[in-house]
Design a protein around this motif. Structure first.
Motif, PDB file in Angstrom:
ATOM      1  N   SER A  25       1.619 -11.338  -0.658  1.00  0.00           N
ATOM      2  CA  SER A  25       0.940 -10.072  -0.949  1.00  0.00           C
ATOM      3  C   SER A  25       1.373  -9.446  -2.265  1.00  0.00           C
ATOM      4  O   SER A  25       0.533  -8.889  -2.989  1.00  0.00           O
ATOM      5  CB  SER A  25       1.174  -9.081   0.203  1.00  0.00           C
ATOM      6  OG  SER A  25       0.667  -9.598   1.408  1.00  0.00           O
ATOM      7  N   PRO A  81      -3.307  -8.374   1.810  1.00  0.00           N
ATOM      8  CA  PRO A  81      -2.530  -9.032   2.861  1.00  0.00           C
ATOM      9  C   PRO A  81      -2.699 -10.550   2.786  1.00  0.00           C
ATOM     10  O   PRO A  81      -3.784 -11.077   3.013  1.00  0.00           O
ATOM     11  CB  PRO A  81      -3.125  -8.472   4.155  1.00  0.00           C
ATOM     12  CG  PRO A  81      -3.726  -7.161   3.773  1.00  0.00           C
ATOM     13  CD  PRO A  81      -4.249  -7.362   2.387  1.00  0.00           C
ATOM     14  N   THR A  94      -3.698 -12.462   5.714  1.00  0.00           N
ATOM     15  CA  THR A  94      -3.036 -11.996   6.950  1.00  0.00           C
ATOM     16  C   THR A  94      -3.708 -10.750   7.489  1.00  0.00           C
ATOM     17  O   THR A  94      -3.111 -10.010   8.277  1.00  0.00           O
ATOM     18  CB  THR A  94      -1.548 -11.712   6.672  1.00  0.00           C
ATOM     19  OG1 THR A  94      -1.435 -10.759   5.607  1.00  0.00           O
ATOM     20  CG2 THR A  94      -0.796 -12.983   6.299  1.00  0.00           C
ATOM     21  N   GLU A  95      -4.946 -10.510   7.035  1.00  0.00           N
ATOM     22  CA  GLU A  95      -5.678  -9.328   7.503  1.00  0.00           C
ATOM     23  C   GLU A  95      -5.822  -9.345   9.023  1.00  0.00           C
ATOM     24  O   GLU A  95      -5.697  -8.314   9.690  1.00  0.00           O
ATOM     25  CB  GLU A  95      -7.061  -9.300   6.837  1.00  0.00           C
ATOM     26  CG  GLU A  95      -7.853  -8.030   7.101  1.00  0.00           C
ATOM     27  CD  GLU A  95      -7.277  -6.827   6.392  1.00  0.00           C
ATOM     28  OE1 GLU A  95      -7.311  -5.732   6.994  1.00  0.00           O
ATOM     29  OE2 GLU A  95      -6.776  -6.987   5.252  1.00  0.00           O
ATOM     30  N   LEU A  99      -2.603  -8.379  10.525  1.00  0.00           N
ATOM     31  CA  LEU A  99      -2.387  -6.944  10.334  1.00  0.00           C
ATOM     32  C   LEU A  99      -3.089  -6.149  11.429  1.00  0.00           C
ATOM     33  O   LEU A  99      -2.541  -5.167  11.957  1.00  0.00           O
ATOM     34  CB  LEU A  99      -2.873  -6.522   8.951  1.00  0.00           C
ATOM     35  CG  LEU A  99      -2.693  -5.040   8.581  1.00  0.00           C
ATOM     36  CD1 LEU A  99      -1.223  -4.638   8.614  1.00  0.00           C
ATOM     37  CD2 LEU A  99      -3.275  -4.766   7.195  1.00  0.00           C
ATOM     38  N   GLN A 112      -1.355  -3.586  14.379  1.00  0.00           N
ATOM     39  CA  GLN A 112      -1.733  -2.177  14.339  1.00  0.00           C
ATOM     40  C   GLN A 112      -2.344  -1.785  15.687  1.00  0.00           C
ATOM     41  O   GLN A 112      -3.523  -1.972  15.930  1.00  0.00           O
ATOM     42  CB  GLN A 112      -2.728  -1.921  13.203  1.00  0.00           C
ATOM     43  CG  GLN A 112      -2.115  -2.020  11.819  1.00  0.00           C
ATOM     44  CD  GLN A 112      -3.148  -1.842  10.721  1.00  0.00           C
ATOM     45  OE1 GLN A 112      -4.345  -2.105  10.927  1.00  0.00           O
ATOM     46  NE2 GLN A 112      -2.706  -1.425   9.547  1.00  0.00           N
ATOM     47  N   TYR A 136       5.970  -5.899  13.913  1.00  0.00           N
ATOM     48  CA  TYR A 136       5.860  -6.527  12.597  1.00  0.00           C
ATOM     49  C   TYR A 136       6.397  -7.950  12.662  1.00  0.00           C
ATOM     50  O   TYR A 136       7.051  -8.337  13.633  1.00  0.00           O
ATOM     51  CB  TYR A 136       6.572  -5.720  11.514  1.00  0.00           C
ATOM     52  CG  TYR A 136       8.009  -5.388  11.801  1.00  0.00           C
ATOM     53  CD1 TYR A 136       9.047  -6.267  11.470  1.00  0.00           C
ATOM     54  CD2 TYR A 136       8.342  -4.166  12.382  1.00  0.00           C
ATOM     55  CE1 TYR A 136      10.362  -5.956  11.717  1.00  0.00           C
ATOM     56  CE2 TYR A 136       9.667  -3.837  12.632  1.00  0.00           C
ATOM     57  CZ  TYR A 136      10.676  -4.742  12.298  1.00  0.00           C
ATOM     58  OH  TYR A 136      11.976  -4.433  12.546  1.00  0.00           O
ATOM     59  N   VAL A 188       4.102  -9.377   7.850  1.00  0.00           N
ATOM     60  CA  VAL A 188       3.039  -8.508   8.345  1.00  0.00           C
ATOM     61  C   VAL A 188       3.690  -7.226   8.858  1.00  0.00           C
ATOM     62  O   VAL A 188       4.705  -7.282   9.570  1.00  0.00           O
ATOM     63  CB  VAL A 188       2.226  -9.163   9.483  1.00  0.00           C
ATOM     64  CG1 VAL A 188       1.091  -8.241   9.915  1.00  0.00           C
ATOM     65  CG2 VAL A 188       1.683 -10.522   9.050  1.00  0.00           C
ATOM     66  N   HIS A 189       3.097  -6.090   8.507  1.00  0.00           N
ATOM     67  CA  HIS A 189       3.616  -4.793   8.967  1.00  0.00           C
ATOM     68  C   HIS A 189       2.454  -3.805   8.990  1.00  0.00           C
ATOM     69  O   HIS A 189       1.569  -3.876   8.136  1.00  0.00           O
ATOM     70  CB  HIS A 189       4.715  -4.289   8.025  1.00  0.00           C
ATOM     71  CG  HIS A 189       5.502  -3.141   8.587  1.00  0.00           C
ATOM     72  ND1 HIS A 189       5.041  -1.848   8.541  1.00  0.00           N
ATOM     73  CD2 HIS A 189       6.723  -3.110   9.206  1.00  0.00           C
ATOM     74  CE1 HIS A 189       5.950  -1.053   9.108  1.00  0.00           C
ATOM     75  NE2 HIS A 189       6.967  -1.786   9.521  1.00  0.00           N
ATOM     76  N   PHE A 213       1.053  -1.555   5.141  1.00  0.00           N
ATOM     77  CA  PHE A 213       0.885  -2.650   4.194  1.00  0.00           C
ATOM     78  C   PHE A 213       1.634  -2.399   2.892  1.00  0.00           C
ATOM     79  O   PHE A 213       2.024  -3.346   2.206  1.00  0.00           O
ATOM     80  CB  PHE A 213      -0.603  -2.882   3.905  1.00  0.00           C
ATOM     81  CG  PHE A 213      -0.850  -3.923   2.844  1.00  0.00           C
ATOM     82  CD1 PHE A 213      -0.495  -5.248   3.068  1.00  0.00           C
ATOM     83  CD2 PHE A 213      -1.385  -3.574   1.615  1.00  0.00           C
ATOM     84  CE1 PHE A 213      -0.693  -6.212   2.083  1.00  0.00           C
ATOM     85  CE2 PHE A 213      -1.589  -4.524   0.642  1.00  0.00           C
ATOM     86  CZ  PHE A 213      -1.254  -5.848   0.874  1.00  0.00           C
TER      87      PHE A 213
END
Length: 621
Positions: A164, A170, A193-194, A197, A201, A209, A219-220, A223
């Motif tokens: 990223s 992502p 990695t959308e 993500l 969420q 994460y 991933v978190h 972003f």
């Protein structure tokens, strides 16, 4: 028992009208009501523990579900990529079939941006770059920086890295081994990695994460942290995920910001990734806290009513108790004459009366002890009051001190008896204070002379400690005498000079006399020697002399000068005597000559005359 009298002793036995136990029963009855609040608290605690258990189970479940979803997605992409490469190898040379296969594959795998076998093949998804408004060369810096990961993949490792920061969206890259037709290479798959993500969420209070092998975020939900390449290796949960031998674990921990969490992690079987899920402890216990708050509010109302009832009821107890407390403080301060009166006719009333009687007894005992202590030392007075005095003695090593006033007979002849008593009392008061301050005991007064002992009946610890204390007392006496002589020097108030002799040795210490009249003292050759040493001050021109036995104990701490050797009656070997100048490290004269000048003592020089009738010794050195 008749007429309220004790039949055995004849004394009147006092009865209480309202026993204290009755009052306590009333108070305890109220406390039982208040205990309902405690029961409520325990119930709330169990509720909070149940909430915690559910939260821990939820975090573990979430981490396992996310791990399964992400693992499945990555493995699907990996296997699909291998199928694409097999297809391209089978249709090698047929450009149209190759383009069709690539196009069809990227249509089905739109989240993949790049497939690369370094040095052999690189396939880009142009649609991905256009859809995300990226330059076709956006991944080049990332691939250049990932050469180390490529080499590790060639050696057999499976790793996922955060892409990223390079592309601004992502994205991540999978580095896995690639074995084809006997070659050892690596396969690099860069993908969006959308989807991941969106998985992390959630609407729950937990935080989920994904981290890589080095603790770097993959991933978190935030972003921005991923985009800046944040590393969470210092987080307690991530440390456990990277170091624990277990693939999944639940823990309670405090994060770097001080917040407490319930957390769980699950390591993935691909990419050296770990999925973490955590929930703030405060959120877990919020429901339990709300229940507890309501329960305590209700209990508080009950408690307030109970406290008011107890407060009014306990006044009859608290006032006498506080009165006794104040009386106890007065006794601690030495005021034994109490003027408190019983306020109740219960056990506290009896206790008050007994307290007053106890104060009277202590006052009488203190008066006896104070009066007796003026004639003997305090330790002996204490033993006498306890009835522990008895004839006999015991061998001890003690330091004995004698001092007297120079030319006291001549001074007393020039003064009236009242003046002699007045100055002698003031002098003795100052000297005795020096002995007592250093832990010594005044054994007796012999006219103007004082005999003191260190080491009997009490000791400072060791013979050396006692000897040092005696020397310090002599030096304090020297200073006190200089202070005492200020303003003196007239026929009515002549200057006073004294001499002190100190010796250390074995003595017999104990009660000497008869059953009807006894005295605590020390006897022995060491005592006689101390007395004879004191008499040497006049011919030697000194004020403080110590024997060689005392000198051997204190020489590391005292500055002294040896005097001519002497032979003492009853001793065959000559004895060395030392004139004390000062303690090492103290200010003042540094030699005996300087000390004589300060004290106004004449230097006898080499000619030393001795009164053979008064002093039983002979100077041989």
């Amino acid at each position: 028992m008749k007429d309220g009298r004790d039949e055995k002793g004849g004394g009147r036995k006092k009865r209480v009208r309202f026993p204290l136990v009755i009052k306590l029963i009333g108070i305890i009855s109220i406390i039982v009501v208040v205990s309902m609040a405690l029961v409520t608290g325990i119930a709330s605690w169990f509720f909070s523990e149940d909430s915690r258990a559910r939260a821990e189970e939820n975090t573990l479940t979430v981490s396992q579900v996310l791990a399964a979803q992400i693992t499945g997605r990555i493995e699907s992409t990996h296997s699909g990529t291998l199928s694409l490469l097999d297809t391209l190898r089978e249709n090698a040379g047929n450009r149209s079939l190759e383009r069709a296969a690539v196009s069809n594959w990227f249509d089905r795998n739109a989240s993949v941006a790049l497939v690369s076998v370094p040095g052999q093949k690189e396939i880009r998804n142009d649609k991905f770059f256009k859809a995300n408004e990226l330059d076709s060369a956006a991944l080049q810096p990332f691939l250049e920086s990932a050469k180390g990961l490529i080499e590790r993949a060639k050696e057999g490792e499976s790793l996922v890295a955060n892409a990223s920061p390079s592309v601004g969206i992502p994205a991540a890259a999978l580095f896995v081994p690639y074995r084809d037709m006997g070659t050892r290479n690596a396969l690099v798959i860069v993908f969006s990695t959308e989807e991941f993500l969106q998985m992390v969420q959630t609407d729950s209070a937990g935080i989920n994460y994904v981290v890589g092998w080095d603790g770097g975020l993959i991933v978190h939900p935030d972003f921005d942290l991923v985009k800046m390449g944040a590393n969470f290796s210092d987080r307690e949960l991530v440390k456990k995920a990277l170091e624990s031998p277990s693939d999944n674990l639940q823990i309670r921990y405090r994060d770097v910001d001080g917040t407490r969490y319930l957390g769980a992690f699950r390591r993935l079987s691909v990419g050296a990734l770990a999925v973490t899920s955590s929930t703030p402890t405060a959120l877990v216990y919020r429901a339990a806290t709300d229940v507890l708050r309501r329960n305590f509010l209700l209990s508080g109302v009950v408690l307030l009513i109970s406290v008011l009832a107890v407060w009014f009821f306990s006044k009859s107890i608290s006032r006498p108790v506080l009165s006794l407390v104040r009386a106890a403080h007065r006794i601690e301060e030495g005021d034994f004459e109490l003027d408190i009166l019983p306020e109740t006719r219960d056990e506290l009333g009896l206790l008050t009366e007994s307290f007053v009687e106890m104060g009277k007894g202590l006052a009488e005992r203190e008066r006896v002890k104070e009066t007796f202590g003026k004639f003997v030392n305090k330790e002996i007075a204490e033993q006498a009051l306890k009835g522990e005095l008895k004839l006999g003695g015991q061998r001890k090593t003690a330091t004995i001190f004698f001092s007297d006033i120079r030319s006291f007979t001549a001074i007393s002849e020039r003064l009236s008896p009242e003046a002699v008593v007045e100055f002698l009392n003031e002098y003795m008061t100052r000297m005795v204070a020096c002995i007592e301050k250093t832990g010594g005991v005044v054994d007796k007064f012999i006219g103007d002379a004082i005999m003191g002992v260190w080491g009997a009946p009490v000791s400072a610890g060791t013979p050396r400690d006692d000897a040092l204390a005696a020397v310090r007392a002599m030096l304090m006496m020297r200073d006190e005498l200089l202070e005492f002589n200020k303003g003196r020097g007239t026929p009515e108030k002549p200057f006073i000079h004294n001499g002190a002799g100190v010796n250390t040795g074995p003595v017999i210490a104990g009660q000497i006399g008869s059953l009807s009249r006894m005295e605590y003292t020390v006897i022995g050759d060491a005592v006689n020697l101390a007395s004879r040493i004191e008499a040497l001050n006049k011919p030697f021109g000194t004020d403080v002399l110590i024997s060689e036995y005392t000198w051997d104990l204190v020489k590391d701490a005292v500055i002294a000068e040896p005097m001519p050797a002497i032979t003492v009656k009853g001793k065959t070997a000559p004895l060395t005597i030392y004139a004390v100048v000062k303690m090492k490290g103290d200010e003042g004269p540094g030699s005996l000559s300087e000390l004589r000048e300060k004290l106004g003592i004449a230097d006898p020089g080499k000619k030393i005359e001795v009164d053979k009738e008064e002093v039983k010794y002979e100077i041989v050195g």
